[in-house]
Write a protein that holds these residues in place. Structure first.
Motif, PDB file in Angstrom:
ATOM      1  N   LEU A 358      14.517   1.583   5.606  1.00 43.86           N
ATOM      2  CA  LEU A 358      13.487   0.562   5.400  1.00 43.86           C
ATOM      3  C   LEU A 358      13.741  -0.324   4.186  1.00 43.86           C
ATOM      4  N   GLY A 359      14.363   0.230   3.172  1.00 43.60           N
ATOM      5  CA  GLY A 359      14.605  -0.554   1.976  1.00 43.60           C
ATOM      6  C   GLY A 359      13.417  -0.573   1.021  1.00 43.60           C
ATOM      7  N   ARG A 360      12.218  -0.517   1.522  1.00 43.54           N
ATOM      8  CA  ARG A 360      11.015  -0.455   0.679  1.00 43.54           C
ATOM      9  C   ARG A 360      10.031   0.498   1.332  1.00 43.54           C
ATOM     10  N   ARG A 361       9.139   1.060   0.518  1.00 44.22           N
ATOM     11  CA  ARG A 361       8.248   2.095   1.015  1.00 44.22           C
ATOM     12  C   ARG A 361       6.990   1.522   1.670  1.00 44.22           C
ATOM     13  N   THR A 362       6.581   0.322   1.307  1.00 41.60           N
ATOM     14  CA  THR A 362       5.380  -0.266   1.898  1.00 41.60           C
ATOM     15  C   THR A 362       5.699  -0.794   3.287  1.00 41.60           C
ATOM     16  N   VAL A 363       4.964  -0.329   4.275  1.00 43.47           N
ATOM     17  CA  VAL A 363       5.252  -0.703   5.661  1.00 43.47           C
ATOM     18  C   VAL A 363       4.144  -1.536   6.300  1.00 43.47           C
ATOM     19  N   ALA A 364       2.950  -1.542   5.700  1.00 46.11           N
ATOM     20  CA  ALA A 364       1.843  -2.300   6.276  1.00 46.11           C
ATOM     21  C   ALA A 364       0.864  -2.670   5.169  1.00 46.11           C
ATOM     22  N   SER A 365       0.103  -3.741   5.352  1.00 50.39           N
ATOM     23  CA  SER A 365      -0.863  -4.159   4.335  1.00 50.39           C
ATOM     24  C   SER A 365      -1.979  -4.963   4.983  1.00 50.39           C
ATOM     25  N   GLY A 366      -3.059  -5.094   4.242  1.00 51.13           N
ATOM     26  CA  GLY A 366      -4.197  -5.862   4.720  1.00 51.13           C
ATOM     27  C   GLY A 366      -5.163  -6.155   3.599  1.00 51.13           C
ATOM     28  N   ARG A 367      -5.995  -7.151   3.791  1.00 47.69           N
ATOM     29  CA  ARG A 367      -7.006  -7.535   2.806  1.00 47.69           C
ATOM     30  C   ARG A 367      -8.364  -7.659   3.478  1.00 47.69           C
ATOM     31  N   GLY A 368      -9.410  -7.573   2.662  1.00 47.12           N
ATOM     32  CA  GLY A 368     -10.747  -7.719   3.202  1.00 47.12           C
ATOM     33  C   GLY A 368     -11.763  -7.766   2.083  1.00 47.12           C
ATOM     34  N   SER A 369     -13.016  -7.592   2.427  1.00 49.72           N
ATOM     35  CA  SER A 369     -14.101  -7.594   1.436  1.00 49.72           C
ATOM     36  C   SER A 369     -15.157  -6.590   1.853  1.00 49.72           C
ATOM     37  N   ALA A 376     -16.637  -1.703   5.527  1.00 51.32           N
ATOM     38  CA  ALA A 376     -15.726  -2.769   5.928  1.00 51.32           C
ATOM     39  C   ALA A 376     -14.591  -2.171   6.739  1.00 51.32           C
ATOM     40  N   THR A 377     -14.256  -2.811   7.849  1.00 46.56           N
ATOM     41  CA  THR A 377     -13.138  -2.378   8.687  1.00 46.56           C
ATOM     42  C   THR A 377     -11.969  -3.330   8.484  1.00 46.56           C
ATOM     43  N   GLN A 378     -10.811  -2.765   8.153  1.00 45.74           N
ATOM     44  CA  GLN A 378      -9.615  -3.560   7.934  1.00 45.74           C
ATOM     45  C   GLN A 378      -8.526  -3.144   8.919  1.00 45.74           C
ATOM     46  N   THR A 379      -7.676  -4.091   9.243  1.00 38.41           N
ATOM     47  CA  THR A 379      -6.501  -3.800  10.057  1.00 38.41           C
ATOM     48  C   THR A 379      -5.260  -4.077   9.218  1.00 38.41           C
ATOM     49  N   LEU A 380      -4.477  -3.031   8.983  1.00 39.91           N
ATOM     50  CA  LEU A 380      -3.235  -3.175   8.229  1.00 39.91           C
ATOM     51  C   LEU A 380      -2.110  -3.525   9.209  1.00 39.91           C
ATOM     52  N   ARG A 381      -1.458  -4.639   8.984  1.00 36.36           N
ATOM     53  CA  ARG A 381      -0.392  -5.097   9.859  1.00 36.36           C
ATOM     54  C   ARG A 381       0.965  -4.624   9.332  1.00 36.36           C
ATOM     55  N   PHE A 382       1.778  -4.095  10.229  1.00 37.90           N
ATOM     56  CA  PHE A 382       3.105  -3.610   9.859  1.00 37.90           C
ATOM     57  C   PHE A 382       4.082  -4.792   9.738  1.00 37.90           C
ATOM     58  N   THR A 383       5.016  -4.660   8.813  1.00 35.26           N
ATOM     59  CA  THR A 383       6.062  -5.671   8.678  1.00 35.26           C
ATOM     60  C   THR A 383       6.998  -5.600   9.884  1.00 35.26           C
ATOM     61  N   ARG A 384       7.710  -6.699  10.102  1.00 32.45           N
ATOM     62  CA  ARG A 384       8.636  -6.722  11.234  1.00 32.45           C
ATOM     63  C   ARG A 384       9.696  -5.627  11.098  1.00 32.45           C
ATOM     64  N   ARG A 385      10.208  -5.460   9.871  1.00 34.27           N
ATOM     65  CA  ARG A 385      11.234  -4.434   9.655  1.00 34.27           C
ATOM     66  C   ARG A 385      10.663  -3.040   9.891  1.00 34.27           C
ATOM     67  N   ALA A 386       9.421  -2.816   9.462  1.00 32.90           N
ATOM     68  CA  ALA A 386       8.800  -1.506   9.652  1.00 32.90           C
ATOM     69  C   ALA A 386       8.577  -1.227  11.132  1.00 32.90           C
ATOM     70  N   ARG A 387       8.147  -2.232  11.907  1.00 31.36           N
ATOM     71  CA  ARG A 387       7.932  -2.010  13.334  1.00 31.36           C
ATOM     72  C   ARG A 387       9.239  -1.609  14.024  1.00 31.36           C
ATOM     73  N   SER A 388      10.339  -2.253  13.619  1.00 25.12           N
ATOM     74  CA  SER A 388      11.633  -1.939  14.218  1.00 25.12           C
ATOM     75  C   SER A 388      12.082  -0.530  13.856  1.00 25.12           C
ATOM     76  N   ALA A 389      11.962  -0.174  12.558  1.00 26.24           N
ATOM     77  CA  ALA A 389      12.442   1.132  12.097  1.00 26.24           C
ATOM     78  C   ALA A 389      11.550   2.262  12.606  1.00 26.24           C
ATOM     79  N   LEU A 390      10.222   2.093  12.498  1.00 29.27           N
ATOM     80  CA  LEU A 390       9.307   3.159  12.881  1.00 29.27           C
ATOM     81  C   LEU A 390       9.228   3.334  14.391  1.00 29.27           C
ATOM     82  N   GLY A 391       9.592   2.295  15.129  1.00 28.77           N
ATOM     83  CA  GLY A 391       9.572   2.404  16.572  1.00 28.77           C
ATOM     84  C   GLY A 391      10.570   3.420  17.100  1.00 28.77           C
ATOM     85  N   ARG A 392      11.571   3.770  16.269  1.00 31.39           N
ATOM     86  CA  ARG A 392      12.563   4.755  16.682  1.00 31.39           C
ATOM     87  C   ARG A 392      12.176   6.166  16.257  1.00 31.39           C
ATOM     88  N   ALA A 393      11.093   6.303  15.496  1.00 27.64           N
ATOM     89  CA  ALA A 393      10.682   7.616  14.974  1.00 27.64           C
ATOM     90  C   ALA A 393       9.759   8.324  15.967  1.00 27.64           C
TER      91      ALA A 393
END
Length: 421
Positions: A358-369, A376-393
């Motif tokens: 992955l190169g970095r440990r953070t794989v998803a993030s989100g903001r809200g109030s 509050a309900t938040q949806t954390l979106r995965f990075t493109r690189r994380a989706r590719s790497a984690l899809g094989r796990a």
């Protein structure tokens, strides 16, 4: 002229028990402490004949005794007519004087009718602060409490005055403390007959400095009635995020005065009973209640959180299928006891990051109030690189961290772990 007014209830505050139950970010707390406050108290000895509308200092003293607070704020004009030492000994001392060791006084204009407020400083001694000045601060439980002198025509209150310089330094020295209460005699905002008096207007400079430092509560007297305002900014306009709540408690026993004006943002006011204000001061919040003397029926009560207290958080993360989370995002629910901006991120451990390339440990993030007391309900979106790497796990364990930032820029964090397969 109406003598009583009630508008909408104060801004909803989570009750003490509920706030504590949120858990994660609440600071360590000393035991809650109580305080009673009132001003305009004792009639002069020569005219000390109780009537239904005057000289009720013994009745208010009985209410103080019943409430048995740890601290007592005497809000000025504690002794009429001129606050001489003989007057204090002949009237105040025989009623409120039995609590003298717990009283932290402020001086009023009647005390200053004696040169240098000599009787006031002689009676209270070191508890009244530096002689001839009368401003000082102390600690009440977890609260920083500031006592000021609003006899501005004598001691000065404006920018650059000695009192102003002291106040700014004192506030700066206690910036890290979450809760601040201040009190002095002249109310900056009032619907009483003193609305436009020079010292009331001058005291707005003290109010503005306190508001700028994100203080929570200011108490005053001078007008002989009870008033509570919605949280205000330095100009007297509503400020629900960081406003300073003013409560006028001029009902200590001397006499009662009718209201002459209506002031915007007045929430509650009443001018027909004597009584005292009872405060419960916690590590991150406070509650107030007006208690009338025996026979009175008017009451007022509420609670709120301190501006500079970090939010208390409780978070949950929805688990489930890894493939679904990668496609739709990772759902989190966050409950906060106060308004806050939310920032969340999901990370993998260092070993997993290396294994998956992955190169970095953070794989998803989100903001809200968050709203105070809301979820509050938040949806954390995965990075493109994380989706590719984690899809094989086959499965992955994520640590989700949520940071809340309040309007006073205080942050708190809570974390949860979730395993996706």
């Amino acid at each position: 002229m109406l003598s009583a007014l009630r508008t909408a209830p104060p801004r909803l505050a989570i009750p003490f028990a509920a706030a504590a139950a949120l858990g994660a970010a609440a600071p360590a707390s000393a035991a809650r402490v109580t305080m009673v406050a009132a001003g305009n108290i004792a009639c002069p000895p020569a005219a000390n004949i109780p009537t239904p509308t005057s000289c009720q200092q013994e009745a208010t003293a009985r209410e103080v005794e019943r409430l048995n607070p740890a601290f007592i704020a005497a809000l000025g004009d504690n002794q009429y007519e001129t606050g001489t030492l003989d007057e204090f000994r002949g009237s105040f001392d025989r009623t409120w004087g039995r609590f003298k060791s717990r009283i932290r006084p402020a001086a009023g204009n009647h005390e200053w009718r004696t040169a240098g407020a000599a009787g006031y400083f002689d009676y209270f001694g070191s508890a009244a602060g530096p002689r001839g000045k009368g401003w000082y601060s102390y600690r009440a439980g977890d609260w920083h409490v500031i006592v000021l002198n609003s006899q501005c025509d004598v001691v000065g209150c404006g920018t650059g005055s000695e009192q102003d310089r002291w106040l700014r330094a004192d506030l700066a020295a206690h910036r890290s403390e979450p809760c601040t209460l201040a009190y002095f005699h002249h109310p900056p905002f009032t619907g009483g007959s003193t609305r436009d008096s020079p010292n009331n207007v001058a005291a707005r400079s003290l109010f503005a400095t306190l508001h700028g430092a994100q203080a929570d509560l200011v108490l005053a007297a001078h007008d002989h009635a009870y008033q509570r305002f919605t949280p205000l900014d330095s100009s007297g306009a509503e400020d629900q995020e960081l406003g300073l709540r003013e409560i006028v408690v001029g009902t200590g026993g001397n006499s009662l005065h009718r209201f002459e004006y209506f002031v915007p943002y007045t929430v509650v006011r009443y001018d027909r009973t004597f009584g005292v204000l009872h405060l419960t001061l916690g590590a991150r919040d406070y509650a107030w209640g007006f208690h009338p003397v025996a026979g009175g029926t008017f009451t007022d009560a509420g609670s709120d959180q301190c501006h500079r207290a970090p939010a208390a958080l409780r978070a949950s993360v929805k688990g489930g299928r890894l493939a679904t989370a990668l496609r739709r995002g990772l759902r989190t629910s966050v409950r906060s006891d106060r308004v806050a901006r939310l920032k969340a991120s999901a990370t993998v451990n260092a070993r997993s990051a290396r294994r998956l390339g992955l190169g970095r440990r953070t794989v998803a993030s989100g903001r809200g109030s968050a709203r105070a007391g809301g979820t509050a309900t938040q949806t954390l979106r995965f990075t493109r690189r994380a989706r590719s790497a984690l899809g094989r796990a086959r499965r992955v364990t994520l640590t989700v961290g949520v940071t809340a930032t309040t309007p006073a820029a205080r942050t708190s964090t809570t974390t949860r772990r979730v395993t996706l397969r």
